[in-house]
Design a protein around this motif. Structure first.
Motif, PDB file in Angstrom:
ATOM      1  N   SER A  16      50.332  57.770  -0.638  1.00 40.02           N
ATOM      2  CA  SER A  16      50.293  56.354  -1.005  1.00 40.02           C
ATOM      3  C   SER A  16      48.928  55.765  -0.660  1.00 40.02           C
ATOM      4  CB  SER A  16      51.381  55.599  -0.240  1.00 40.02           C
ATOM      5  OG  SER A  16      50.998  55.521   1.124  1.00 40.02           O
ATOM      6  N   LEU A  17      48.698  54.542  -1.059  1.00 40.05           N
ATOM      7  CA  LEU A  17      47.449  53.868  -0.691  1.00 40.05           C
ATOM      8  C   LEU A  17      47.364  53.628   0.811  1.00 40.05           C
ATOM      9  CD1 LEU A  17      46.789  51.246  -3.526  1.00 40.05           C
ATOM     10  CD2 LEU A  17      45.608  53.410  -3.103  1.00 40.05           C
ATOM     11  N   ALA A  18      48.515  53.522   1.471  1.00 34.85           N
ATOM     12  CA  ALA A  18      48.506  53.400   2.936  1.00 34.85           C
ATOM     13  C   ALA A  18      47.934  54.672   3.557  1.00 34.85           C
ATOM     14  CB  ALA A  18      49.919  53.124   3.452  1.00 34.85           C
ATOM     15  N   ASP A  19      48.221  55.815   2.948  1.00 33.95           N
ATOM     16  CA  ASP A  19      47.641  57.080   3.430  1.00 33.95           C
ATOM     17  C   ASP A  19      46.135  57.101   3.183  1.00 33.95           C
ATOM     18  OD1 ASP A  19      50.157  58.261   4.181  1.00 33.95           O
ATOM     19  OD2 ASP A  19      50.545  58.546   2.048  1.00 33.95           O
ATOM     20  N   VAL A  20      45.716  56.585   2.028  1.00 37.44           N
ATOM     21  CA  VAL A  20      44.281  56.520   1.731  1.00 37.44           C
ATOM     22  C   VAL A  20      43.600  55.684   2.814  1.00 37.44           C
ATOM     23  CG1 VAL A  20      42.522  55.693   0.107  1.00 37.44           C
ATOM     24  CG2 VAL A  20      44.592  56.829  -0.762  1.00 37.44           C
ATOM     25  N   PHE A  21      44.208  54.538   3.129  1.00 37.13           N
ATOM     26  CA  PHE A  21      43.665  53.688   4.191  1.00 37.13           C
ATOM     27  C   PHE A  21      43.538  54.475   5.492  1.00 37.13           C
ATOM     28  CE2 PHE A  21      44.067  51.023   7.892  1.00 37.13           C
ATOM     29  CZ  PHE A  21      43.205  49.975   7.625  1.00 37.13           C
ATOM     30  N   ALA A  22      44.609  55.158   5.866  1.00 34.96           N
ATOM     31  CA  ALA A  22      44.628  55.895   7.133  1.00 34.96           C
ATOM     32  C   ALA A  22      43.555  56.980   7.164  1.00 34.96           C
ATOM     33  CB  ALA A  22      46.011  56.501   7.359  1.00 34.96           C
ATOM     34  N   HIS A  23      43.413  57.696   6.060  1.00 32.03           N
ATOM     35  CA  HIS A  23      42.432  58.780   6.047  1.00 32.03           C
ATOM     36  C   HIS A  23      41.001  58.271   6.033  1.00 32.03           C
ATOM     37  CE1 HIS A  23      44.679  62.603   5.833  1.00 32.03           C
ATOM     38  NE2 HIS A  23      45.659  61.768   5.594  1.00 32.03           N
ATOM     39  N   ARG A  24      40.780  57.104   5.391  1.00 33.10           N
ATOM     40  CA  ARG A  24      39.416  56.574   5.344  1.00 33.10           C
ATOM     41  C   ARG A  24      39.009  55.901   6.660  1.00 33.10           C
ATOM     42  NH1 ARG A  24      37.457  56.118  -0.202  1.00 33.10           N
ATOM     43  NH2 ARG A  24      38.371  57.986  -1.129  1.00 33.10           N
ATOM     44  N   THR A  25      39.996  55.352   7.372  1.00 33.16           N
ATOM     45  CA  THR A  25      39.657  54.605   8.592  1.00 33.16           C
ATOM     46  C   THR A  25      39.963  55.392   9.856  1.00 33.16           C
ATOM     47  OG1 THR A  25      41.852  53.617   8.764  1.00 33.16           O
ATOM     48  CG2 THR A  25      40.208  52.395   7.496  1.00 33.16           C
ATOM     49  N   GLY A  26      40.731  56.479   9.718  1.00 32.28           N
ATOM     50  CA  GLY A  26      41.143  57.245  10.882  1.00 32.28           C
ATOM     51  C   GLY A  26      42.256  56.570  11.675  1.00 32.28           C
ATOM     52  N   ARG A  27      42.785  55.471  11.096  1.00 30.73           N
ATOM     53  CA  ARG A  27      43.883  54.784  11.782  1.00 30.73           C
ATOM     54  C   ARG A  27      44.995  54.456  10.803  1.00 30.73           C
ATOM     55  NH1 ARG A  27      43.086  49.975  15.916  1.00 30.73           N
ATOM     56  NH2 ARG A  27      45.326  50.263  15.942  1.00 30.73           N
ATOM     57  N   PRO A  28      46.242  54.722  11.196  1.00 35.89           N
ATOM     58  CA  PRO A  28      47.343  54.398  10.302  1.00 35.89           C
ATOM     59  C   PRO A  28      47.427  52.890  10.045  1.00 35.89           C
ATOM     60  CG  PRO A  28      48.127  55.624  12.218  1.00 35.89           C
ATOM     61  CD  PRO A  28      46.702  55.303  12.455  1.00 35.89           C
ATOM     62  N   LEU A  29      47.784  52.537   8.829  1.00 35.10           N
ATOM     63  CA  LEU A  29      47.877  51.129   8.455  1.00 35.10           C
ATOM     64  C   LEU A  29      48.900  50.378   9.288  1.00 35.10           C
ATOM     65  CD1 LEU A  29      47.092  48.876   6.396  1.00 35.10           C
ATOM     66  CD2 LEU A  29      49.024  49.655   5.028  1.00 35.10           C
ATOM     67  N   ASP A  30      50.032  51.018   9.591  1.00 39.53           N
ATOM     68  CA  ASP A  30      51.064  50.268  10.306  1.00 39.53           C
ATOM     69  C   ASP A  30      50.639  49.962  11.737  1.00 39.53           C
ATOM     70  OD1 ASP A  30      51.321  52.884  10.984  1.00 39.53           O
ATOM     71  OD2 ASP A  30      53.458  53.051  10.523  1.00 39.53           O
ATOM     72  N   GLU A  31      49.772  50.798  12.300  1.00 34.92           N
ATOM     73  CA  GLU A  31      49.220  50.475  13.627  1.00 34.92           C
ATOM     74  C   GLU A  31      48.301  49.268  13.518  1.00 34.92           C
ATOM     75  OE1 GLU A  31      46.956  53.476  15.837  1.00 34.92           O
ATOM     76  OE2 GLU A  31      48.836  54.624  15.857  1.00 34.92           O
ATOM     77  N   GLU A  32      47.476  49.300  12.451  1.00 33.62           N
ATOM     78  CA  GLU A  32      46.524  48.218  12.216  1.00 33.62           C
ATOM     79  C   GLU A  32      47.278  46.913  11.954  1.00 33.62           C
ATOM     80  OE1 GLU A  32      42.698  47.420  12.500  1.00 33.62           O
ATOM     81  OE2 GLU A  32      43.114  49.534  12.175  1.00 33.62           O
ATOM     82  N   LEU A  33      48.450  47.021  11.337  1.00 25.82           N
ATOM     83  CA  LEU A  33      49.255  45.830  11.044  1.00 25.82           C
ATOM     84  C   LEU A  33      50.100  45.423  12.246  1.00 25.82           C
ATOM     85  CD1 LEU A  33      50.593  46.666   7.451  1.00 25.82           C
ATOM     86  CD2 LEU A  33      49.032  44.826   8.040  1.00 25.82           C
ATOM     87  N   GLY A  34      50.075  46.234  13.295  1.00 24.22           N
ATOM     88  CA  GLY A  34      50.849  45.914  14.484  1.00 24.22           C
ATOM     89  C   GLY A  34      52.335  46.128  14.302  1.00 24.22           C
TER      90      GLY A  34
END
Ligand SMILES: Nc1ncnc2c1ncn2[C@@H]1O[C@H](COP(=O)(O)OP(=O)(O)O)[C@@H](O)[C@H]1O
Ligand SMILES: [Mg+2]
Length: 333
Positions: A314-332
């Motif tokens: 998913s795009l959430a995975d793309v986010f995680a792979h590009r930033t090195g951090r999972p989106l749901d962590e970033e979203l708290g």
């Protein structure tokens, strides 16, 4: 002759230029918060373009610059051919805006709210009445048009906001988090409406959302932001393809970070494994069976893999792979 003319053409955006051009935009707020750190992208005519990212990524600030409410610190931006700093009025005349905070007046009906805004826009009364009727129908609000907006559901209010933003026939429509705070089923309804607007109104739509999964279906192209920077730009399918269409997700008994490091070294894949809670995910582009065999072999090395599943990237995975951090962590979450 034509070659000469082409060569002399001034490289400034005109009517035929992309409706949105962002070129090296920075925004540092007074007090020093660097909300946007040099982003560049273009939006093509008639497309639905999504600005995605977690809270604090800089989406609303970018919208602020593009809608002339926020002055960029550096860089340039053009909307509908106008420089947002040099000619904000030209920009304002060409756009419709629906921001996170509702601008609806609770004391009035849906129709009256639209009339109020038509007057603010100086629309001729006859044209305005026709446009309002058409928009109320398009937003599926015609049955409740004369009820007080106080009695509207969240979804109805949001639809009325969209109608309001479309009143003056904008060339570009900016929707900042159009589905935030709505129930999932109502969110789907809004996304369906956004697609319908693109088809039937022919308007270019720039939207922002932190629901990356939802943007996947609605957007033609997306720009993913994190902490003021652009981390990915392209169509959802393209971005997902760069990672691999599917992910193997391994549940680890033990230290998932150590397991991910081991797996990364052994598997030698383009994208390193990513850790989210006790899960390690690995992208698969071609041969999932081959990866499964490799993992089965590694399993015996005592990495503590207690389960594995295969799922769509998913795009959430793309986010995680590009930033090195999972989106749901970033979203708290
Ligand atoms: N008016 C402002 N003054 C100072 N800092 C701001 C202001 N607006 C936003 N910020 C900060 O800028 C960063 C980006 O915010 P914002 O553009 O709202 O991101 P998003 O819409 O992606 O959540 C955040 O750290 C936020 O706290
Ligand atoms: Mg925001």
């Amino acid at each position: 002759m034509s070659v000469e003319i082409a060569a002399r053409r001034v490289p400034l955006p005109g009517v035929a230029a992309p409706p949105v051009i962002v070129d090296g935009m920075h925004k540092i707020y007074p007090g020093g918060v660097e909300a946007v750190r040099g982003i560049s992208f273009e939006v093509a005519d008639g497309e639905i373009f999504g600005l995605l990212g977690p809270n604090g990524a800089g989406k609303t600030t970018t919208f602020g610059v593009l809608t002339t409410l926020v002055e960029p610190t550096r860089g340039r931006a053009f909307v509908a051919g106008h420089d947002v700093v040099a000619f904000p009025l030209g920009v304002r005349r060409a756009i419709g805006v629906a921001f996170q905070d509702s601008v609806l007046d609770n004391e009035f009906s849906g129709r009256e709210n639209l009339r109020l805004h038509a007057r603010l826009w100086n629309l001729a009364r006859r044209d305005a009445e026709q446009r309002i009727d058409a928009l109320l129908a398009l937003m599926d609000l015609d049955q409740r048009a004369d009820d007080n907006v106080r009695t509207y559901s969240g979804g109805m209010r949001r639809r009325l906001e969209l109608g309001r933003a479309l009143l003056a026939n904008p060339r570009v429509l900016f929707l900042d988090e159009p589905t935030v705070g709505l129930d999932p089923s109502v969110r789907d309804e809004i996304w369906a409406l956004v697609r319908q607007l693109q088809r039937e109104e022919g308007v270019t739509i720039v939207l922002s959302t932190h629901y990356l999964e939802e943007a996947e279906d609605v957007c033609d192209r997306v720009a993913i932001m994190n902490r003021g920077e652009l981390v990915a730009l392209g169509s959802p399918a393209e971005l997902i393809e760069t990672l691999g269409a599917e992910l193997v997700e391994l549940q680890i008994d033990g230290d998932p970070t150590a397991a991910a490091r081991e797996l990364g070294i052994t598997l030698q894949r383009a994208s390193p494994p990513l850790v989210r809670r006790d899960l390690v995910s690995i992208a698969v582009s071609d041969d999932a069976a081959d990866l499964a065999r490799q993992i089965a072999a590694i399993r015996s090395d005592g990495l503590g893999i207690i389960g594995s599943t295969l799922r769509r990237t998913s795009l959430a995975d793309v986010f995680a792979h590009r930033t090195g951090r999972p989106l749901d962590e970033e979203l708290g979450r």
